[in-house]
Design a protein around this motif. Sequence first.
Motif, PDB file in Angstrom:
ATOM      1  N   ALA A 108       0.858  -1.186   0.000  1.00  0.00           N
ATOM      2  CA  ALA A 108       0.000   0.000   0.000  1.00  0.00           C
ATOM      3  C   ALA A 108       0.891   1.231   0.000  1.00  0.00           C
ATOM      4  CB  ALA A 108      -0.898   0.006   1.231  1.00  0.00           C
ATOM      5  N   ILE A 109       0.365   2.310  -0.518  1.00  0.00           N
ATOM      6  CA  ILE A 109       1.081   3.586  -0.486  1.00  0.00           C
ATOM      7  C   ILE A 109       0.447   4.429   0.609  1.00  0.00           C
ATOM      8  CG2 ILE A 109       1.602   5.698  -1.755  1.00  0.00           C
ATOM      9  CD1 ILE A 109       1.604   3.978  -4.306  1.00  0.00           C
ATOM     10  N   ILE A 110       1.281   4.901   1.522  1.00  0.00           N
ATOM     11  CA  ILE A 110       0.800   5.760   2.598  1.00  0.00           C
ATOM     12  C   ILE A 110       1.498   7.114   2.494  1.00  0.00           C
ATOM     13  CG2 ILE A 110       0.155   3.904   4.170  1.00  0.00           C
ATOM     14  CD1 ILE A 110       2.780   4.313   5.612  1.00  0.00           C
ATOM     15  N   VAL A 111       0.785   8.155   2.869  1.00  0.00           N
ATOM     16  CA  VAL A 111       1.323   9.514   2.815  1.00  0.00           C
ATOM     17  C   VAL A 111       1.665   9.937   4.232  1.00  0.00           C
ATOM     18  CG1 VAL A 111       0.907  11.891   2.091  1.00  0.00           C
ATOM     19  CG2 VAL A 111      -0.167  10.000   0.841  1.00  0.00           C
TER      20      VAL A 111
ATOM     21  N   HIS B  44       5.738  13.146   2.091  1.00  0.00           N
ATOM     22  CA  HIS B  44       6.295  12.079   1.264  1.00  0.00           C
ATOM     23  C   HIS B  44       5.389  10.855   1.329  1.00  0.00           C
ATOM     24  CE1 HIS B  44       7.746  11.456   5.359  1.00  0.00           C
ATOM     25  NE2 HIS B  44       7.876  10.168   5.063  1.00  0.00           N
ATOM     26  N   THR B  45       5.609   9.939   0.422  1.00  0.00           N
ATOM     27  CA  THR B  45       4.875   8.670   0.471  1.00  0.00           C
ATOM     28  C   THR B  45       5.866   7.533   0.666  1.00  0.00           C
ATOM     29  OG1 THR B  45       4.962   8.225  -1.904  1.00  0.00           O
ATOM     30  CG2 THR B  45       3.083   9.511  -1.108  1.00  0.00           C
ATOM     31  N   HIS B  46       5.348   6.456   1.224  1.00  0.00           N
ATOM     32  CA  HIS B  46       6.098   5.208   1.329  1.00  0.00           C
ATOM     33  C   HIS B  46       5.238   4.104   0.731  1.00  0.00           C
ATOM     34  CE1 HIS B  46       9.352   6.540   3.886  1.00  0.00           C
ATOM     35  NE2 HIS B  46       8.508   6.996   4.801  1.00  0.00           N
ATOM     36  N   THR B  47       5.851   3.217  -0.010  1.00  0.00           N
ATOM     37  CA  THR B  47       5.203   1.957  -0.350  1.00  0.00           C
ATOM     38  C   THR B  47       5.586   1.002   0.765  1.00  0.00           C
ATOM     39  OG1 THR B  47       5.482   2.398  -2.712  1.00  0.00           O
ATOM     40  CG2 THR B  47       4.962   0.122  -2.061  1.00  0.00           C
ATOM     41  N   VAL B  48       4.585   0.493   1.465  1.00  0.00           N
ATOM     42  CA  VAL B  48       4.835  -0.451   2.551  1.00  0.00           C
ATOM     43  C   VAL B  48       4.261  -1.807   2.167  1.00  0.00           C
ATOM     44  CG1 VAL B  48       4.903   1.312   4.360  1.00  0.00           C
ATOM     45  CG2 VAL B  48       2.745   0.194   3.831  1.00  0.00           C
ATOM     46  N   THR B  49       4.949  -2.850   2.586  1.00  0.00           N
ATOM     47  CA  THR B  49       4.420  -4.199   2.406  1.00  0.00           C
ATOM     48  C   THR B  49       3.991  -4.721   3.767  1.00  0.00           C
ATOM     49  OG1 THR B  49       6.619  -5.190   2.610  1.00  0.00           O
ATOM     50  CG2 THR B  49       5.849  -4.692   0.381  1.00  0.00           C
TER      51      THR B  49
ATOM     52  N   ALA C 199      -2.774  -1.533  11.467  1.00  0.00           N
ATOM     53  CA  ALA C 199      -1.900  -1.213  12.600  1.00  0.00           C
ATOM     54  C   ALA C 199      -0.813  -0.227  12.194  1.00  0.00           C
ATOM     55  CB  ALA C 199      -1.279  -2.497  13.160  1.00  0.00           C
ATOM     56  N   ILE C 200      -0.276  -0.385  10.995  1.00  0.00           N
ATOM     57  CA  ILE C 200       0.747   0.544  10.491  1.00  0.00           C
ATOM     58  C   ILE C 200       0.162   1.946  10.405  1.00  0.00           C
ATOM     59  CG2 ILE C 200       2.090   1.193   8.438  1.00  0.00           C
ATOM     60  CD1 ILE C 200       2.362  -1.914   7.932  1.00  0.00           C
ATOM     61  N   LYS C 201      -1.012   2.045   9.801  1.00  0.00           N
ATOM     62  CA  LYS C 201      -1.642   3.361   9.665  1.00  0.00           C
ATOM     63  C   LYS C 201      -1.971   3.959  11.029  1.00  0.00           C
ATOM     64  CE  LYS C 201      -3.603   2.828   5.045  1.00  0.00           C
ATOM     65  NZ  LYS C 201      -4.853   2.779   4.257  1.00  0.00           N
ATOM     66  N   GLN C 202      -2.447   3.129  11.954  1.00  0.00           N
ATOM     67  CA  GLN C 202      -2.838   3.638  13.271  1.00  0.00           C
ATOM     68  C   GLN C 202      -1.635   4.138  14.060  1.00  0.00           C
ATOM     69  OE1 GLN C 202      -6.108   4.122  14.307  1.00  0.00           O
ATOM     70  NE2 GLN C 202      -4.968   5.405  15.743  1.00  0.00           N
ATOM     71  N   THR C 203      -0.533   3.404  14.030  1.00  0.00           N
ATOM     72  CA  THR C 203       0.641   3.847  14.786  1.00  0.00           C
ATOM     73  C   THR C 203       1.212   5.135  14.205  1.00  0.00           C
ATOM     74  OG1 THR C 203       2.698   3.165  15.843  1.00  0.00           O
ATOM     75  CG2 THR C 203       2.369   2.399  13.569  1.00  0.00           C
TER      76      THR C 203
ATOM     77  N   TYR D  24      -0.358  11.536   7.029  1.00  0.00           N
ATOM     78  CA  TYR D  24      -0.884  12.768   6.429  1.00  0.00           C
ATOM     79  C   TYR D  24      -2.250  12.445   5.836  1.00  0.00           C
ATOM     80  CZ  TYR D  24      -0.743  17.176   3.813  1.00  0.00           C
ATOM     81  OH  TYR D  24      -0.995  18.424   3.320  1.00  0.00           O
ATOM     82  N   GLU D  25      -3.286  13.021   6.436  1.00  0.00           N
ATOM     83  CA  GLU D  25      -4.650  12.695   6.017  1.00  0.00           C
ATOM     84  C   GLU D  25      -5.470  13.922   5.651  1.00  0.00           C
ATOM     85  OE1 GLU D  25      -5.954   8.793   8.224  1.00  0.00           O
ATOM     86  OE2 GLU D  25      -5.291  10.263   9.711  1.00  0.00           O
ATOM     87  N   ASN D  26      -4.829  15.066   5.469  1.00  0.00           N
ATOM     88  CA  ASN D  26      -5.587  16.287   5.140  1.00  0.00           C
ATOM     89  C   ASN D  26      -6.153  16.237   3.756  1.00  0.00           C
ATOM     90  OD1 ASN D  26      -4.900  17.181   7.621  1.00  0.00           O
ATOM     91  ND2 ASN D  26      -3.424  18.693   6.942  1.00  0.00           N
TER      92      ASN D  26
END
Length: 169
Positions: free
Chosen positions: A68-71, A141-146, A155-159, A167-169
């Motif tokens: 997934a890509i997270i910001v 920035h974004t990260h591709t996380v596995t 859990a990754i997003k929550q922590t 970044y959720e704006n």
Amino acid sequence: MTGSERRDQIRALLSTSDRAISATILAHKFGVSRQTIVGDISLLRARGLTVVATLHGYELEANDQPSAIIVCRHFPSDAAEEMQRVIQAGGAIKDVEIEHPLYGQLRGSLEVRTAADVNLFMGRLKHQQGHLLSELTDGVHTHTVTYQTPDQLAAIKQTLRDAGYLYEN
């Protein structure tokens, strides 16, 4: 040995190895410079081989894990904690990417999978007096996380959210 033969052997080594192989080790094995190996890897990538550069050397990309890509957004001083949070939640960080106003998308391969990888990355950053890509974009920035399971991604997003890094704006 020709360059083509060397690249075929590099491809075979990467295909059968269960760990990353550094350019220095490959250079010694084939009796060429490290820069020649870097060029060989570039040519292999240009021909479609998915070689990734990790903190420990080159390996073939494994496409068997969901990603997934997270910001994120944070100060440079928070980078180690951000990465540790992802690792502790069961994820791995494949890359970092920013949207630069002049160059467009800039991406750096990270392949951070363990706490030791985080420490190695941060040590190299300090030793080389480097800068994070996110410093060019006010921390965004974004990260591709596995991850293995949807619960791990949650859990990754929550922590990251708990730390104020997501970044959720």
